[in-house]
Design a protein around this motif. Structure first.
Motif, mmCIF file in Angstrom:
data_model
loop_
_atom_site.group_PDB
_atom_site.id
_atom_site.type_symbol
_atom_site.label_atom_id
_atom_site.label_comp_id
_atom_site.label_asym_id
_atom_site.label_seq_id
_atom_site.Cartn_x
_atom_site.Cartn_y
_atom_site.Cartn_z
ATOM 1 N N MET A 1 8.275 -10.303 5.242
ATOM 2 C CA MET A 1 8.191 -10.135 6.676
ATOM 3 C C MET A 1 8.881 -8.838 7.080
ATOM 4 O O MET A 1 9.920 -8.476 6.553
ATOM 5 N N ALA A 2 8.292 -8.121 8.034
ATOM 6 C CA ALA A 2 8.857 -6.860 8.482
ATOM 7 C C ALA A 2 10.112 -7.114 9.303
ATOM 8 O O ALA A 2 10.198 -8.094 10.025
ATOM 9 N N ARG A 3 11.068 -6.237 9.159
ATOM 10 C CA ARG A 3 12.319 -6.341 9.919
ATOM 11 C C ARG A 3 11.998 -6.212 11.409
ATOM 12 O O ARG A 3 11.238 -5.352 11.828
ATOM 13 N N ALA A 4 12.598 -7.075 12.202
ATOM 14 C CA ALA A 4 12.362 -7.075 13.649
ATOM 15 C C ALA A 4 12.666 -5.700 14.232
ATOM 16 O O ALA A 4 13.673 -5.084 13.907
ATOM 17 N N GLY A 5 11.783 -5.226 15.081
ATOM 18 C CA GLY A 5 12.003 -3.948 15.746
ATOM 19 C C GLY A 5 11.392 -2.763 15.039
ATOM 20 O O GLY A 5 11.254 -1.702 15.640
ATOM 21 N N LEU A 6 11.067 -2.904 13.769
ATOM 22 C CA LEU A 6 10.453 -1.790 13.067
ATOM 23 C C LEU A 6 8.941 -1.842 13.267
ATOM 24 O O LEU A 6 8.310 -2.858 13.027
ATOM 25 N N THR A 7 8.407 -0.728 13.744
ATOM 26 C CA THR A 7 6.961 -0.576 13.860
ATOM 27 C C THR A 7 6.600 0.760 13.246
ATOM 28 O O THR A 7 7.466 1.641 13.093
ATOM 29 N N THR A 8 5.357 0.926 12.924
ATOM 30 C CA THR A 8 4.926 2.207 12.366
ATOM 31 C C THR A 8 5.208 3.322 13.353
ATOM 32 O O THR A 8 5.754 4.372 12.981
ATOM 33 N N GLU A 9 4.878 3.113 14.618
ATOM 34 C CA GLU A 9 5.099 4.163 15.621
ATOM 35 C C GLU A 9 6.576 4.514 15.737
ATOM 36 O O GLU A 9 6.941 5.689 15.787
ATOM 37 N N LEU A 11 8.901 4.168 13.489
ATOM 38 C CA LEU A 11 9.320 4.853 12.266
ATOM 39 C C LEU A 11 8.829 6.300 12.239
ATOM 40 O O LEU A 11 9.575 7.210 11.846
ATOM 41 N N VAL A 12 7.594 6.526 12.665
ATOM 42 C CA VAL A 12 7.054 7.887 12.672
ATOM 43 C C VAL A 12 7.814 8.751 13.676
ATOM 44 O O VAL A 12 8.169 9.900 13.371
ATOM 45 N N ARG A 13 8.103 8.226 14.838
ATOM 46 C CA ARG A 13 8.869 8.990 15.838
ATOM 47 C C ARG A 13 10.279 9.308 15.320
ATOM 48 O O ARG A 13 10.777 10.414 15.500
ATOM 49 N N ALA A 14 10.892 8.343 14.654
ATOM 50 C CA ALA A 14 12.216 8.582 14.062
ATOM 51 C C ALA A 14 12.115 9.612 12.936
ATOM 52 O O ALA A 14 13.002 10.455 12.779
ATOM 53 N N VAL A 40 14.862 0.616 1.766
ATOM 54 C CA VAL A 40 13.567 1.295 1.723
ATOM 55 C C VAL A 40 12.431 0.281 1.679
ATOM 56 O O VAL A 40 11.393 0.465 2.330
ATOM 57 N N ALA A 41 12.628 -0.813 0.963
ATOM 58 C CA ALA A 41 11.578 -1.835 0.852
ATOM 59 C C ALA A 41 11.151 -2.377 2.217
ATOM 60 O O ALA A 41 9.996 -2.779 2.391
ATOM 61 N N SER A 42 12.044 -2.335 3.196
ATOM 62 C CA SER A 42 11.718 -2.821 4.542
ATOM 63 C C SER A 42 10.668 -1.949 5.226
ATOM 64 O O SER A 42 10.029 -2.381 6.183
ATOM 65 N N LEU A 43 10.512 -0.726 4.749
ATOM 66 C CA LEU A 43 9.577 0.206 5.383
ATOM 67 C C LEU A 43 8.156 0.088 4.831
ATOM 68 O O LEU A 43 7.209 0.545 5.467
ATOM 69 N N TYR A 44 8.025 -0.525 3.660
ATOM 70 C CA TYR A 44 6.716 -0.541 2.998
ATOM 71 C C TYR A 44 5.649 -1.353 3.719
ATOM 72 O O TYR A 44 4.461 -1.168 3.458
ATOM 73 N N SER A 45 6.021 -2.220 4.632
ATOM 74 C CA SER A 45 4.992 -2.932 5.387
ATOM 75 C C SER A 45 4.420 -2.047 6.497
ATOM 76 O O SER A 45 3.419 -2.399 7.118
ATOM 77 N N HIS A 46 5.046 -0.865 6.716
ATOM 78 C CA HIS A 46 4.592 0.058 7.755
ATOM 79 C C HIS A 46 4.103 1.389 7.193
ATOM 80 O O HIS A 46 3.245 2.030 7.798
ATOM 81 N N LEU A 47 4.657 1.794 6.068
ATOM 82 C CA LEU A 47 4.349 3.089 5.464
ATOM 83 C C LEU A 47 4.174 2.918 3.961
ATOM 84 O O LEU A 47 4.939 2.198 3.329
ATOM 85 N N ARG A 48 3.194 3.621 3.408
ATOM 86 C CA ARG A 48 2.932 3.498 1.966
ATOM 87 C C ARG A 48 3.995 4.208 1.132
ATOM 88 O O ARG A 48 4.414 3.727 0.092
ATOM 89 N N ASN A 49 4.387 5.409 1.595
ATOM 90 C CA ASN A 49 5.341 6.229 0.842
ATOM 91 C C ASN A 49 5.770 7.406 1.727
ATOM 92 O O ASN A 49 5.340 7.506 2.884
ATOM 93 N N SER A 50 6.571 8.295 1.185
ATOM 94 C CA SER A 50 7.043 9.441 1.961
ATOM 95 C C SER A 50 5.888 10.357 2.372
ATOM 96 O O SER A 50 5.900 10.932 3.463
ATOM 97 N N GLN A 51 4.893 10.482 1.514
ATOM 98 C CA GLN A 51 3.729 11.311 1.855
ATOM 99 C C GLN A 51 2.993 10.728 3.057
ATOM 100 O O GLN A 51 2.554 11.461 3.946
#
Length: 189
Positions: A1-9, A11-14, A40-51
């Motif tokens: 489950m994704a951490r509450a408050g984290l969204t792709t948008e 994360l991208v803005r940050a 870092v694993a918490s970000l993988y539900s929103h982003l594939r990788n650094s690229q």
């Protein structure tokens, strides 16, 4: 489950803010995870990788630039439009150096077609129609403008003009006047 408050948008803005603060090349999932105090694993539900993150930041930057350029060009033509367009790029680079660098990030075909790059090209060509350029000459002029704008901004941001006179603003103004003159007197083939 994704951490509450984290969204792709979010994360991208940050990530874009991080790029402006530390430089686009310093943007990684690890750096972003530290910013949110998550693994870092918490970000993988929103982003594939650094690229993937860098591509999304590039898309954001292109969209922001296109929006600013469209607003600046509204109701303008000729030299006034050229100056407004050029100043949007220079001002954006000064305000958001990391995002500006991101806007130059290579995009794969899918991301490129989804980007605001097409809007930039349309606006540039609209400016050039005011100079009565068409066809291949428009393409040459688009490349000229892009080279001058990006080259000048890059040198200025690297401090290339900080210790010389006249100041960089005066040179920028003269360069835009010269570009206007070149576009008005474009050489025939």
């Amino acid at each position: 489950m994704a951490r509450a408050g984290l969204t792709t948008e979010r994360l991208v803005r940050a990530g874009a803010e991080l790029a402006d603060e530390a430089g686009f090349e310093q943007v990684t999932l690890s750096a972003l995870a530290r910013r949110f105090d998550v693994r870092v694993a918490s970000l993988y539900s929103h982003l594939r990788n650094s690229q993937d993150l860098k591509t999304k930041i590039a898309l954001l930057a292109l969209e922001e630039l296109a929006d600013r350029a469209a607003d600046a060009l509204a109701g303008r033509a000729g030299k006034d439009a050229l100056n407004a367009f050029a100043n949007v790029y220079r001002d954006y680079a000064r305000e958001h150096p990391g995002r500006y660098a991101a806007a130059r990030h290579p995009l794969d075909a899918g991301a490129a077609s989804a980007s605001a790059g097409g809007r930039h090209a349309q606006m540039t060509r609209a400016i050039l129609r005011g100079y009565d350029l068409s066809g291949p000459d428009q393409t040459h002029a688009v490349r000229l403008l892009g080279s001058v704008f990006h080259g000048y901004v890059s040198l200025e941001m690297a401090g290339g003009f900080s210790h010389s006179t006249p100041d960089s603003q005066e040179s920028w103004t003269r360069i835009l006047e010269a570009l206007d003159a070149v576009l008005r007197e474009w050489p025939s083939t």
